[in-house]
Design a protein around this motif. Sequence first.
Motif, PDB file in Angstrom:
ATOM      1  N   GLU A   2      24.125  47.497  43.007  1.00  0.00           N
ATOM      2  CA  GLU A   2      25.402  47.106  42.387  1.00  0.00           C
ATOM      3  C   GLU A   2      25.309  45.695  41.821  1.00  0.00           C
ATOM      4  OE1 GLU A   2      30.084  47.615  43.620  1.00  0.00           O
ATOM      5  OE2 GLU A   2      28.689  46.906  45.169  1.00  0.00           O
ATOM      6  N   VAL A   3      26.091  45.445  40.770  1.00  0.00           N
ATOM      7  CA  VAL A   3      26.267  44.092  40.240  1.00  0.00           C
ATOM      8  C   VAL A   3      27.760  43.833  40.109  1.00  0.00           C
ATOM      9  CG1 VAL A   3      25.950  42.562  38.253  1.00  0.00           C
ATOM     10  CG2 VAL A   3      24.077  44.040  38.992  1.00  0.00           C
ATOM     11  N   GLU A   4      28.197  42.666  40.601  1.00  0.00           N
ATOM     12  CA  GLU A   4      29.590  42.233  40.460  1.00  0.00           C
ATOM     13  C   GLU A   4      29.646  40.958  39.634  1.00  0.00           C
ATOM     14  OE1 GLU A   4      31.701  41.671  44.076  1.00  0.00           O
ATOM     15  OE2 GLU A   4      32.017  43.810  44.419  1.00  0.00           O
ATOM     16  N   ILE A   5      30.579  40.919  38.692  1.00  0.00           N
ATOM     17  CA  ILE A   5      30.829  39.731  37.888  1.00  0.00           C
ATOM     18  C   ILE A   5      32.302  39.389  38.004  1.00  0.00           C
ATOM     19  CG2 ILE A   5      30.890  38.786  35.538  1.00  0.00           C
ATOM     20  CD1 ILE A   5      28.522  40.569  34.857  1.00  0.00           C
ATOM     21  N   CYS A   6      32.588  38.139  38.323  1.00  0.00           N
ATOM     22  CA  CYS A   6      33.978  37.707  38.512  1.00  0.00           C
ATOM     23  C   CYS A   6      34.298  36.588  37.516  1.00  0.00           C
ATOM     24  CB  CYS A   6      34.197  37.223  39.944  1.00  0.00           C
ATOM     25  SG  CYS A   6      35.908  36.772  40.299  1.00  0.00           S
ATOM     26  N   LEU A   7      35.385  36.755  36.763  1.00  0.00           N
ATOM     27  CA  LEU A   7      35.840  35.784  35.778  1.00  0.00           C
ATOM     28  C   LEU A   7      37.280  35.391  36.076  1.00  0.00           C
ATOM     29  CD1 LEU A   7      34.550  37.520  32.512  1.00  0.00           C
ATOM     30  CD2 LEU A   7      33.417  35.715  33.789  1.00  0.00           C
ATOM     31  N   SER A   8      37.656  34.172  35.668  1.00  0.00           N
ATOM     32  CA  SER A   8      39.025  33.708  35.916  1.00  0.00           C
ATOM     33  C   SER A   8      39.615  33.074  34.666  1.00  0.00           C
ATOM     34  CB  SER A   8      39.055  32.693  37.064  1.00  0.00           C
ATOM     35  OG  SER A   8      38.412  31.486  36.687  1.00  0.00           O
ATOM     36  N   LEU A   9      40.951  33.092  34.604  1.00  0.00           N
ATOM     37  CA  LEU A   9      41.689  32.433  33.531  1.00  0.00           C
ATOM     38  C   LEU A   9      42.888  31.727  34.150  1.00  0.00           C
ATOM     39  CD1 LEU A   9      42.179  31.935  30.483  1.00  0.00           C
ATOM     40  CD2 LEU A   9      43.591  34.015  30.490  1.00  0.00           C
ATOM     41  N   ASP A  10      42.916  30.398  33.994  1.00  0.00           N
ATOM     42  CA  ASP A  10      44.044  29.607  34.471  1.00  0.00           C
ATOM     43  C   ASP A  10      45.047  29.504  33.324  1.00  0.00           C
ATOM     44  OD1 ASP A  10      45.836  27.889  35.627  1.00  0.00           O
ATOM     45  OD2 ASP A  10      44.404  26.239  35.923  1.00  0.00           O
ATOM     46  N   ALA A  11      46.091  30.308  33.401  1.00  0.00           N
ATOM     47  CA  ALA A  11      47.109  30.322  32.342  1.00  0.00           C
ATOM     48  C   ALA A  11      48.114  29.212  32.622  1.00  0.00           C
ATOM     49  CB  ALA A  11      47.799  31.680  32.293  1.00  0.00           C
ATOM     50  N   ASN A  12      47.824  28.042  32.057  1.00  0.00           N
ATOM     51  CA  ASN A  12      48.622  26.852  32.342  1.00  0.00           C
ATOM     52  C   ASN A  12      49.251  26.322  31.061  1.00  0.00           C
ATOM     53  OD1 ASN A  12      46.457  25.704  30.973  1.00  0.00           O
ATOM     54  ND2 ASN A  12      45.401  25.105  32.849  1.00  0.00           N
ATOM     55  N   GLU A  13      49.467  24.998  30.990  1.00  0.00           N
ATOM     56  CA  GLU A  13      50.131  24.401  29.834  1.00  0.00           C
ATOM     57  C   GLU A  13      49.308  24.524  28.556  1.00  0.00           C
ATOM     58  OE1 GLU A  13      47.811  21.312  32.088  1.00  0.00           O
ATOM     59  OE2 GLU A  13      49.356  22.804  32.606  1.00  0.00           O
ATOM     60  N   ASP A  14      48.018  24.869  28.660  1.00  0.00           N
ATOM     61  CA  ASP A  14      47.210  25.078  27.458  1.00  0.00           C
ATOM     62  C   ASP A  14      47.771  26.193  26.577  1.00  0.00           C
ATOM     63  OD1 ASP A  14      45.465  23.101  28.169  1.00  0.00           O
ATOM     64  OD2 ASP A  14      43.892  24.439  28.898  1.00  0.00           O
ATOM     65  N   PHE A  15      48.544  27.087  27.176  1.00  0.00           N
ATOM     66  CA  PHE A  15      49.090  28.224  26.440  1.00  0.00           C
ATOM     67  C   PHE A  15      50.592  28.077  26.198  1.00  0.00           C
ATOM     68  CE2 PHE A  15      45.366  29.502  28.802  1.00  0.00           C
ATOM     69  CZ  PHE A  15      44.608  30.177  27.845  1.00  0.00           C
ATOM     70  N   SER A  16      51.110  26.859  26.336  1.00  0.00           N
ATOM     71  CA  SER A  16      52.551  26.635  26.277  1.00  0.00           C
ATOM     72  C   SER A  16      53.158  26.916  24.908  1.00  0.00           C
ATOM     73  CB  SER A  16      52.887  25.203  26.704  1.00  0.00           C
ATOM     74  OG  SER A  16      52.280  24.267  25.840  1.00  0.00           O
ATOM     75  N   ASP A  17      52.320  26.977  23.860  1.00  0.00           N
ATOM     76  CA  ASP A  17      52.873  27.281  22.539  1.00  0.00           C
ATOM     77  C   ASP A  17      53.183  28.764  22.373  1.00  0.00           C
ATOM     78  OD1 ASP A  17      50.177  27.863  22.667  1.00  0.00           O
ATOM     79  OD2 ASP A  17      49.831  27.492  20.535  1.00  0.00           O
TER      80      ASP A  17
END
Length: 306
Positions: A125-140
């Motif tokens: 098996e192979v596991e890949i984990c990714l994250s996204l911090d949805a913060n003020e960078d997306f405030s528009d």
Amino acid sequence: MSESSNKPPLSLSPGQWSFTRWKTIGQLEALEVHHPLFEATVFLQGAHLTRFIPKDEPNWLWLSPTARFEPGQAIRGGIPICWPWFGDPARNAPEIRKRVKTHSPHGFARTAIWKLEDVNESAHEVEICLSLDANEDFSDVWSGHALALLTFSFSVRGCQLAFTTTNLSNEPLAYSQALHTYLPTTDVLRSRVLGLGCSHYIDTLKDWEYCSQDGPVYFEGETDRIYESGEPLTIVTPNTNRKLTAVGSDSTVVWNPGPYKAEKLSDFPDSAWQTMLCVETANAASDYQVLNAGQGHTLGALIGRG
């Protein structure tokens, strides 16, 4: 969205992995898995899986032959991540709409640059984990603060996605989402989806009319439905049977653009509607999620052999 949110995280560097490698495809960075038992490709932009290929088999996912791999451009095919809203913002619940500041459908996760958290490998098996911090960078485009964590698990049994949202704000957070899975077929008119019989659905092509499903779902042209069901499904095509098992979902989206809409879609050949279908594990329509401060929810999908 701020300019910095489109730049790859600076902390990323090649890991000491046996089967996984960095690769630039077009203008985008991706992780390519070449395991003795399977192959896979995951892009940092959108945490977008475009290939899962067990040994001696074709790709289990459909990818447009004219897909573009460019910054800010959603990839046509594979499994796009629709988050933190699904579809037209105006068709979402008021609690979701009040946070959205754009008319663009399907949220910003599918074009944002995600951060690599971890790669785990074994003989099976192979596991890949990714994250996204949805913060003020997306405030528009959106007001809120949440952490999205997506883990891909690849093995001979199939491909599994576990998508966890955690509310990092101090107030309740409402959102909708979908794992927008494109599947290949040699003939969509001879394909069907089993497991949605006796369920109700919203037909978005009939002004969101509420309908009942009797028996398998067949494709006779453009199809765009939100089913009130998270039951296990079987997708039958002339060449394959696939099982799709959902976790944390009570809604399933079934979509095909048909011949007329296909002519208007970007990165989509006019005849491609005949060779694909989408069955999406979702939290959509009335199945949207509301998280209190610090609370999390996991949406999962397992694609396996039928």
